[in-house]
Design an enzyme around this catalytic site. Structure first.
Site, PDB file in Angstrom:
ATOM      1  N   GLY A 301       0.832  -1.198   0.000  1.00 48.07           N
ATOM      2  CA  GLY A 301       0.000   0.000   0.000  1.00 48.07           C
ATOM      3  C   GLY A 301       0.867   1.248   0.000  1.00 48.07           C
ATOM      4  N   GLU A 302       0.353   2.313   0.631  1.00 46.69           N
ATOM      5  CA  GLU A 302       1.047   3.592   0.764  1.00 46.69           C
ATOM      6  C   GLU A 302       1.235   4.334  -0.559  1.00 46.69           C
ATOM      7  OE1 GLU A 302       4.879   3.082   2.673  1.00 46.69           O
ATOM      8  OE2 GLU A 302       4.059   1.908   4.320  1.00 46.69           O
ATOM      9  N   GLY A 303       0.822   3.758  -1.688  1.00 49.32           N
ATOM     10  CA  GLY A 303       1.130   4.358  -2.983  1.00 49.32           C
ATOM     11  C   GLY A 303       2.481   3.943  -3.524  1.00 49.32           C
TER      12      GLY A 303
END
Length: 334
Positions: A301-303
């Site tokens: 996740g997190e980009g």
């Protein structure tokens, strides 16, 4: 010839065999078409990480405790997370949004305060959020992107942080694509087999005890996270602003599923950055009929997938703008 034909012609007549640059050609075409330009540009790339807590985390659907959401936001602000490292490496602006973390934060230049609540409600006993909270998420997500558009950004990526949010994503996917929940659930942050079985049982109960939502907004009301709802609204505004939308992994793709349910043509501006190791993501990508740039077993996740894919997106634009054609290079075409 219209612009789309001119774009394809320009790509095909570069000094290479037809389609030899594979997915890069499709990315170049998509960006040129979205920008309505034969010489597209990437300006001021930005990634926004939306963070929120989930009431369902109390049921043990994640391998990590709920307080990790708060701790990781502090890590983002202290520039210690993977997304910070990759954004710095590739000169991408990074903003973090408190969409609904259960604890308060001190003001910080990289933090946008947009708290819809102190974590969503536990879906075991009702809807994840109220109609007012959902409306707030849609307003704030839209306003955040409007503000970023003022900086000239024309390419924007979306990441998330929220312990329990793969459960939300799985429920949204199951309800909007009419798929059995079993096909949409994965190990998230790294559940063991016993934990995965418990997660599936909990999500099955939730699906069975909620009415089938009639549309994406109702699905978000029932099953969403504040961060997922804000990403959905932010993606819709990015599309209205004509931006290229970089979609990260499973959770960001579930937000995109909601956005595309509301505005189907948003797919024209979307680039899917990686195929997550999360089981449901492969089915989601198939439902969009899209190929992700990277396949590296990522599930952070997190980009992070957006940041890692960005140099390849730059390469797609660079070849379109700078590579010689057969004619200009005096190379014989077949």
């Amino acid at each position: 010839m219209n612009l789309q034909q001119q774009l394809q012609n320009k790509i095909d007549l570069k000094t290479k065999p037809l389609n030899a640059l594979g997915l890069l050609e499709k990315i170049a075409y998509k960006i040129g078409k979205a920008q309505q330009s034969l010489t597209p540009k990437l300006v001021n790339p930005t990634i926004i990480v939306f963070a929120a807590d989930h009431g369902l985390a109390k049921e043990g659907v994640s391998a990590y405790p709920a307080e990790v959401t708060y701790q990781m936001v502090l890590n983002f602000l202290n520039k210690g997370a993977a997304i910070n490292v990759f954004c710095k490496q590739h000169n991408i602006n990074l903003k973090v949004v408190d969409a609904g973390v259960s604890q308060p934060f001190e003001p910080h230049p990289d933090l946008i305060q947009a708290k819809a609540g102190l974590g969503t409600h536990n879906m075991i006993s009702g809807n994840a959020m109220t109609a007012e909270e959902l409306a707030y998420c849609f307003t704030s997500g839209k306003d955040i992107v409007k503000d970023i558009a003022q900086t000239g950004t024309n390419i924007i990526g979306f990441g998330e942080m929220g312990i329990g949010n793969t459960s939300s994503a799985s429920l949204l996917m199951s309800s909007l694509l009419d798929l059995p929940i079993d096909q949409c659930v994965g190990k998230g942050t790294g559940l063991d087999d016993e934990g995965l079985a418990r997660k599936k049982n909990i999500l099955t109960t939730i699906i069975e005890t909620h009415p089938k939502p009639k549309d994406a907004k109702e699905a978000l009301l029932q099953f969403g996270g504040y961060e997922i709802a804000q990403i959905c609204a932010a993606m819709l505004e990015a599309y209205r602003q004509g931006m290229i939308i970089l979609v990260d992994g499973f959770i960001a793709s579930s937000a995109f599923l909601c956005a595309s349910n509301i505005e189907p043509t948003i797919i024209d501006n979307a680039i899917f950055c990686h195929k997550s190791d999360e089981k449901g993501h492969q089915l989601l990508l198939r439902s969009f009929n899209e190929q992700a740039i990277l396949d590296m077993n990522l599930r952070l996740g997190e980009g992070t997938g957006c940041a890692l894919a960005y140099p390849l997106i730059q390469s797609a634009v660079a070849f379109l703008n700078e590579m010689a054609s057969f004619e200009s290079a005096n190379v014989s075409n077949k």
